[in-house]
Design a protein around this motif. Structure first.
Motif, PDB file in Angstrom:
ATOM      1  N   PHE A 124       0.804  -1.226   0.000  1.00 10.76           N
ATOM      2  CA  PHE A 124       0.000   0.000   0.000  1.00 10.76           C
ATOM      3  C   PHE A 124       0.838   1.279   0.000  1.00 10.76           C
ATOM      4  CE2 PHE A 124      -3.096  -3.134   1.320  1.00 10.76           C
ATOM      5  CZ  PHE A 124      -4.213  -2.745   0.604  1.00 10.76           C
ATOM      6  N   TYR A 159      -6.938  -7.562   2.194  1.00  7.80           N
ATOM      7  CA  TYR A 159      -6.595  -6.218   1.744  1.00  7.80           C
ATOM      8  C   TYR A 159      -7.849  -5.367   1.610  1.00  7.80           C
ATOM      9  CZ  TYR A 159      -1.653  -7.202   0.652  1.00  7.80           C
ATOM     10  OH  TYR A 159      -0.314  -7.488   0.724  1.00  7.80           O
ATOM     11  N   HIS A 162      -9.095  -4.673   5.171  1.00 12.97           N
ATOM     12  CA  HIS A 162      -8.213  -3.745   5.886  1.00 12.97           C
ATOM     13  C   HIS A 162      -8.269  -2.338   5.315  1.00 12.97           C
ATOM     14  CE1 HIS A 162      -5.401  -7.262   7.284  1.00 12.97           C
ATOM     15  NE2 HIS A 162      -6.528  -7.203   7.966  1.00 12.97           N
ATOM     16  N   HIS A 163      -8.457  -2.240   3.998  1.00 13.85           N
ATOM     17  CA  HIS A 163      -8.430  -0.938   3.323  1.00 13.85           C
ATOM     18  C   HIS A 163      -9.620  -0.799   2.371  1.00 13.85           C
ATOM     19  CE1 HIS A 163      -4.254  -0.319   4.720  1.00 13.85           C
ATOM     20  NE2 HIS A 163      -4.101  -1.598   4.466  1.00 13.85           N
ATOM     21  N   ARG A 166      -9.902   1.817  -0.419  1.00 18.87           N
ATOM     22  CA  ARG A 166      -8.970   1.820  -1.547  1.00 18.87           C
ATOM     23  C   ARG A 166      -9.491   1.078  -2.777  1.00 18.87           C
ATOM     24  NH1 ARG A 166      -3.785   3.120   0.366  1.00 18.87           N
ATOM     25  NH2 ARG A 166      -3.290   3.512  -1.825  1.00 18.87           N
TER      26      ARG A 166
END
Length: 290
Positions: A124, A159, A162-163, A166
Motif C-alpha cells: 500500500f 486487503y 483492511h483498506h 482503496r
C-alpha cells in the motif's frame, strides 16, 4: 486472380487488426522497497492502445497463489490472451493488470507477526504509489480493483477488509480465508508463534480473522466494506470450499452484498482461467457507468 488478391488482403487486414488489438505484458519489472529493504518484482499487462495514446486506465491488482510468483498469471493464467479477448469482445474495460511477487525471500501478502517483513505495508505504501507514478493509472478508488487465487484470494479478502476505502471491487478465487480459531493460527505460524507475546498474537489474530474484523468494524468502516463490489468463487471440489462457504455465510449475516459462485472444478489453473474473464467483466462494472 482478383478473388485471391482480395482474400489475401482481407486476411492481412484481419491479422494486422488482431496484432494491433493486442496488449503488452512485461513479465518482470522491479520496484525498490525501503520497507522490505530489497527489490521487489512484478509483472504488468498494458491494454491495447496504451502505447499509442495518452489515456489513463483503471487498474486491477491480480495476486498469485502459494508456490507461484509474479509470473504465475502470465505463464499459467494466460492473462494476456484472456484480457485481450475480453476487451476485444467488449466484455471488459481496457485496464492495466498488475501482478506483484509475494514469493521473493518470504512468502505471503501480510505483515510478518515478528515485525521484520511488512509486505502489506509495502503493497500500500510503496507498490501502489510506484504503479500510479510509473504508468498512466487512474488513481481514484472507483478505478482500482483487486483479485487473486488461493493465497492471493486470501490477500484479496484481507486487503479489501483492511483498506475498504482503496478498492471499488474485490474478487477472491478459491481463497484461503485465514484462521477461524486462534489455535489454527498458532499452528499455521509455527515457530514464529512462540517468539512473540500473547498480546501480539491476539492482535495479529484479530487483524487476520474475518469474523473479528467485521465484528470490530465501526459503522463507517462497515459501510465502506459494503461499498465494495464482491465476487467470491470456489470450485465444488476445492479443498478450500468450506472456508469460502463460511465467508459467504458471514457476508450474508452482515448484509454485505456479494456474488457467490460455486462451480464444477477444483483448486486448478483450469478453474482460475475460466474465472478470469468473468472477474474482468465484473470489476469493469465498477470502472464504467451502467
Amino acid at each position: 486472380m482478383r478473388k485471391s488478391i482480395l482474400q489475401a488482403a482481407w486476411m492481412f487486414c484481419l491479422t494486422f487488426s488482431a496484432f494491433a488489438q493486442s496488449g503488452l505484458v512485461y513479465e518482470t519489472r522491479t520496484v525498490k522497497s525501503d520497507i522490505l529493504k530489497m527489490e521487489r518484482r512484478y509483472a504488468i499487462y498494458l491494454p491495447p492502445g496504451y502505447v499509442e495514446s495518452d489515456q489513463s486506465y483503471p487498474v486491477l491488482y491480480l495476486l498469485h497463489g502459494s508456490g507461484d510468483d509474479h509470473t504465475g498469471w502470465v505463464q499459467f493464467g494466460q492473462v494476456q490472451q484472456i484480457a485481450d479477448r475480453a476487451i476485444a469482445e467488449g466484455n471488459a474495460a481496457r485496464m492495466i493488470v498488475v501482478m506483484p511477487d509475494a514469493n521473493t525471500g518470504r512468502k505471503g501478502y501480510f505483515n510478518d507477526i515478528r515485525g521484520d517483513f511488512d509486505y502489506e505495508d509495502f503493497f500500500f505504501r510503496e507498490l501502489i504509489p510506484h504503479i500510479e507514478k510509473t504508468y498512466r493509472v487512474r488513481g481514484d478508488r472507483r478505478y482500482r480493483a483487486i483479485a487473486g487465487l488461493s493465497m492471493g484470494g486470501g490477500g484479496t479478502v484481507f486487503y479489501a477488509l483492511h483498506h475498504p476505502e482503496r478498492f471499488a471491487a474485490a474478487a477472491p478465487l478459491s481463497a484461503t480465508t485465514g484462521s477461524w480459531e486462534m489455535e489454527q493460527m498458532k499452528t499455521r505460524l509455527g515457530e514464529a508463534a512462540f517468539n512473540v507475546t500473547d498480546a501480539r498474537l491476539e492482535a495479529y489474530f484479530r487483524r487476520h480473522s474475518i469474523e473479528a474484523l467485521l465484528k470490530n468494524a465501526s459503522g463507517e468502516e462497515l459501510e465502506q466494506i459494503k461499498r465494495i463490489r464482491w465476487y467470491v468463487s470456489c470450485g465444488d471440489d476445492d479443498f478450500l470450499y468450506e472456508g469460502n462457504s463460511l465467508l459467504h455465510i458471514l457476508f450474508r449475516k452482515n448484509e454485505i452484498a456479494h456474488e457467490y459462485r460455486v462451480k464444477d472444478g477444483g483448486h486448478t489453473w483450469s478453474y482460475w482461467r475460466m474465472e478470469l474473464p468473468l472477474v474482468m467483466e465484473f470489476v469493469s462494472r465498477s470502472f464504467t457507468q451502467y
